[in-house]
Design an enzyme around this catalytic site. Structure first.
Site, PDB file in Angstrom:
ATOM      1  N   SER A  29       0.858  -1.176   0.000  1.00  0.00           N
ATOM      2  CA  SER A  29       0.000   0.000   0.000  1.00  0.00           C
ATOM      3  C   SER A  29       0.899   1.233   0.000  1.00  0.00           C
ATOM      4  O   SER A  29       1.751   1.377   0.874  1.00  0.00           O
ATOM      5  CB  SER A  29      -0.880  -0.035   1.257  1.00  0.00           C
ATOM      6  OG  SER A  29      -1.634   1.145   1.346  1.00  0.00           O
ATOM      7  N   LYS A  33      -1.208  -1.054  -4.350  1.00  0.00           N
ATOM      8  CA  LYS A  33      -2.372  -0.203  -4.058  1.00  0.00           C
ATOM      9  C   LYS A  33      -1.883   1.222  -3.865  1.00  0.00           C
ATOM     10  O   LYS A  33      -0.955   1.471  -3.106  1.00  0.00           O
ATOM     11  CB  LYS A  33      -3.053  -0.745  -2.804  1.00  0.00           C
ATOM     12  CG  LYS A  33      -3.932   0.217  -2.044  1.00  0.00           C
ATOM     13  CD  LYS A  33      -4.791  -0.553  -1.059  1.00  0.00           C
ATOM     14  CE  LYS A  33      -5.051   0.225   0.211  1.00  0.00           C
ATOM     15  NZ  LYS A  33      -6.007  -0.456   1.095  1.00  0.00           N
ATOM     16  N   LYS A  86      -2.839   5.157  -2.905  1.00  0.00           N
ATOM     17  CA  LYS A  86      -3.813   6.060  -2.298  1.00  0.00           C
ATOM     18  C   LYS A  86      -4.011   7.242  -3.245  1.00  0.00           C
ATOM     19  O   LYS A  86      -3.031   7.774  -3.800  1.00  0.00           O
ATOM     20  CB  LYS A  86      -3.296   6.568  -0.954  1.00  0.00           C
ATOM     21  CG  LYS A  86      -3.119   5.463   0.086  1.00  0.00           C
ATOM     22  CD  LYS A  86      -4.423   5.141   0.785  1.00  0.00           C
ATOM     23  CE  LYS A  86      -4.187   4.136   1.913  1.00  0.00           C
ATOM     24  NZ  LYS A  86      -5.432   3.787   2.632  1.00  0.00           N
ATOM     25  N   ASP A  89      -7.032   3.211  -3.736  1.00  0.00           N
ATOM     26  CA  ASP A  89      -7.873   3.357  -2.536  1.00  0.00           C
ATOM     27  C   ASP A  89      -8.167   4.837  -2.362  1.00  0.00           C
ATOM     28  O   ASP A  89      -7.257   5.653  -2.215  1.00  0.00           O
ATOM     29  CB  ASP A  89      -7.139   2.815  -1.297  1.00  0.00           C
ATOM     30  CG  ASP A  89      -8.022   2.813  -0.041  1.00  0.00           C
ATOM     31  OD1 ASP A  89      -9.165   3.315  -0.107  1.00  0.00           O
ATOM     32  OD2 ASP A  89      -7.552   2.301   1.002  1.00  0.00           O
ATOM     33  N   GLU A 115     -11.075   1.118  -4.154  1.00  0.00           N
ATOM     34  CA  GLU A 115     -11.536   0.868  -2.795  1.00  0.00           C
ATOM     35  C   GLU A 115     -12.227   2.112  -2.229  1.00  0.00           C
ATOM     36  O   GLU A 115     -11.682   3.215  -2.304  1.00  0.00           O
ATOM     37  CB  GLU A 115     -10.312   0.494  -1.946  1.00  0.00           C
ATOM     38  CG  GLU A 115     -10.642  -0.006  -0.569  1.00  0.00           C
ATOM     39  CD  GLU A 115      -9.402  -0.558   0.146  1.00  0.00           C
ATOM     40  OE1 GLU A 115      -8.427  -0.948  -0.528  1.00  0.00           O
ATOM     41  OE2 GLU A 115      -9.412  -0.580   1.379  1.00  0.00           O
ATOM     42  N   ASP A 134     -14.396  -1.173   2.179  1.00  0.00           N
ATOM     43  CA  ASP A 134     -13.546  -1.358   3.358  1.00  0.00           C
ATOM     44  C   ASP A 134     -14.310  -0.774   4.555  1.00  0.00           C
ATOM     45  O   ASP A 134     -15.062  -1.485   5.246  1.00  0.00           O
ATOM     46  CB  ASP A 134     -12.201  -0.646   3.101  1.00  0.00           C
ATOM     47  CG  ASP A 134     -11.281  -0.554   4.312  1.00  0.00           C
ATOM     48  OD1 ASP A 134     -11.620  -1.053   5.386  1.00  0.00           O
ATOM     49  OD2 ASP A 134     -10.184   0.045   4.182  1.00  0.00           O
ATOM     50  N   LYS A 181     -10.824  -6.510   7.457  1.00  0.00           N
ATOM     51  CA  LYS A 181      -9.861  -6.185   8.511  1.00  0.00           C
ATOM     52  C   LYS A 181     -10.501  -6.638   9.819  1.00  0.00           C
ATOM     53  O   LYS A 181     -11.531  -6.072  10.230  1.00  0.00           O
ATOM     54  CB  LYS A 181      -9.605  -4.673   8.567  1.00  0.00           C
ATOM     55  CG  LYS A 181      -8.893  -4.134   7.332  1.00  0.00           C
ATOM     56  CD  LYS A 181      -8.786  -2.622   7.400  1.00  0.00           C
ATOM     57  CE  LYS A 181      -8.046  -2.079   6.163  1.00  0.00           C
ATOM     58  NZ  LYS A 181      -8.175  -0.616   6.058  1.00  0.00           N
ATOM     59  N   GLY A 208      -4.446  -3.982   5.815  1.00  0.00           N
ATOM     60  CA  GLY A 208      -3.529  -3.750   6.928  1.00  0.00           C
ATOM     61  C   GLY A 208      -3.852  -2.446   7.634  1.00  0.00           C
ATOM     62  O   GLY A 208      -4.504  -1.559   7.066  1.00  0.00           O
TER      63      GLY A 208
HETATM   64 MG   LIG Z   1      -8.949   1.187   2.623  1.00  0.00          MG
END
Ligand SMILES: [Mg+2]
Length: 373
Positions: free
Chosen positions: A138, A164, A166, A192, A217, A242, A266, A294
């Site tokens: 991430s 992934k 952001k 995400d 996401e 999420d 999660k 995570g």
């Molecule tokens: Mg997320």
């Protein structure tokens, strides 16, 4: 028999390898909440509460979780006898809303203790099968698209099976386009958005379909299911939820409304393993792949995530990166490692959590400690 007679709560300050940017500034240490749990038969285990320093993922923080564990969770669990972790889970949920990350820290320890008492690995206790977990990375928001592309390429070269990124409005299309161009058409990329968009940006969001992303996401509000159902049908890229999936009922809503096609599980967000497994099973029946996200855990929390990700419907790479991704030195030994194919090995050869805590290091990093008995 699970019967905890004492908990030691600790806050440690674990130095990060490189500073990470969050909305409120740059952090160089991670405040981590560890619990040491002592069972009546003399055995002990550790767990980690994944709450952060600030309420920017959920309302829970380390400080609210400390309060919730001390005032409301511990009295339901300490000196009480449970035949199974499911029973412990029920005791934590009865007439007690929210505070899932606090509850999870005790609930998941119940599973680890049960596995240890049965002398089996935690992964087996949870119904896991996988020997190795495919790992994704991430990556936070970077200063420029080309810096992001370099970081993605480096991660893929190290073996990571998913990158992934952001994103947020203003730092999205150009970044994704640059990365896709630099790393090639088939590289496993996802984004995400962490709730950064609204439904009226649908025309903008549709442009993401040009980049062959594995998923996007949580594009819309952190607690929304319904409006995501107005976005997904107009959008080729699968939506992964999420934050919105707070329990099994929310997963059912997502499927009923068609709000998304993937779930990031999660266990901390869900109050522990019992709810995580229920969502895993429901998703499996409904052809919804899941993966394990995570929360910047230490090696203790990582052990729990790795065990969960060994369940069969965790078919997408999880954010279970090795210790060296975030920490100059972890608090467990051996540290978590990833092989050159991006795989983390599940410790099937050890009972319970399958890790040793470096107690000297934990002691040195401890800034706050309280024992409940
Ligand atoms: Mg997320």
């Amino acid at each position: 028999m699970i019967c905890f007679k004492k908990f030691t709560l600790r806050e440690i300050h674990l130095p990060l390898k490189e500073p990470f940017k969050i909305s409120s500034g740059t952090e160089t240490i991670r405040r981590i909440f560890l619990l040491q749990l002592f069972n009546a038969d003399g055995s002990e285990t550790w767990s980690e509460c994944c709450a952060g320093a600030l309420p920017n993922y959920s309302y829970e923080t380390i400080d609210t979780a400390w309060l919730a564990i001390k005032n409301w969770c511990a009295p339901r669990v300490l000196h009480k006898t449970f035949d199974s972790p499911q029973e412990l889970n029920q005791a934590l949920r009865r007439d007690f809303r929210g505070h899932n990350m606090a509850k999870a820290a005790l609930e998941m320890a119940g599973w680890a203790m049960a596995a240890q008492l049965e002398n089996i690995p935690l992964a087996e206790k949870l119904g896991g099968e996988r020997k190795k977990i495919a790992t994704g990375i991430s990556l936070g928001i970077q200063d420029t698209p080309i810096i992001l592309a370099e970081k993605v390429q480096q991660a893929l070269d190290e073996g990571y099976q998913k990158a992934k990124m952001k994103i947020k409005p203003g730092q999205d299309l150009e970044f994704i386009a640059t990365v896709r161009r630099e790393v090639g058409d088939n590289a496993p990329l996802m984004v995400d958005a962490n709730n950064a968009y609204t439904l009226d940006q649908i025309d903008h969001l549709k442009k993401f379909d040009d980049f062959n992303l594995m998923m996007i996401e949580q594009p819309l509000a952190y607690d929304d299911i319904y409006l995501h159902s107005k976005l997904q049908p107009h959008f080729k890229t699968p939506i992964c939820l999420d934050e919105s999936i707070a329990n099994l009922e929310k997963a059912k809503e997502m499927v009923a409304l068609g709000s998304g096609r993937i779930i990031n599980i999660k266990p901390g967000r869900l109050g522990g393993f019992a709810e995580s497994i229920a969502i895993h099973d429901f998703c499996q029946e409904n052809n919804i792949p899941v993966w394990c996200g995570g929360m910047l855990e230490s090696g203790v929390g990582r052990a729990y995530n790795v065990a969960l990700a060994s369940l069969p419907n965790f078919t997408l790479p999880g954010d279970v990166s090795p210790s060296s991704r975030y920490w100059t030195q972890d608090v467990v030994s051996p540290e978590w490692t990833m092989d050159k194919n991006g795989m983390v090995t599940v410790p099937w050869d050890k009972p319970g959590l399958g890790i040793e805590i470096d107690i000297d290091r934990v002691e040195k990093l401890t800034v706050r400690k309280e024992t409940l008995k």
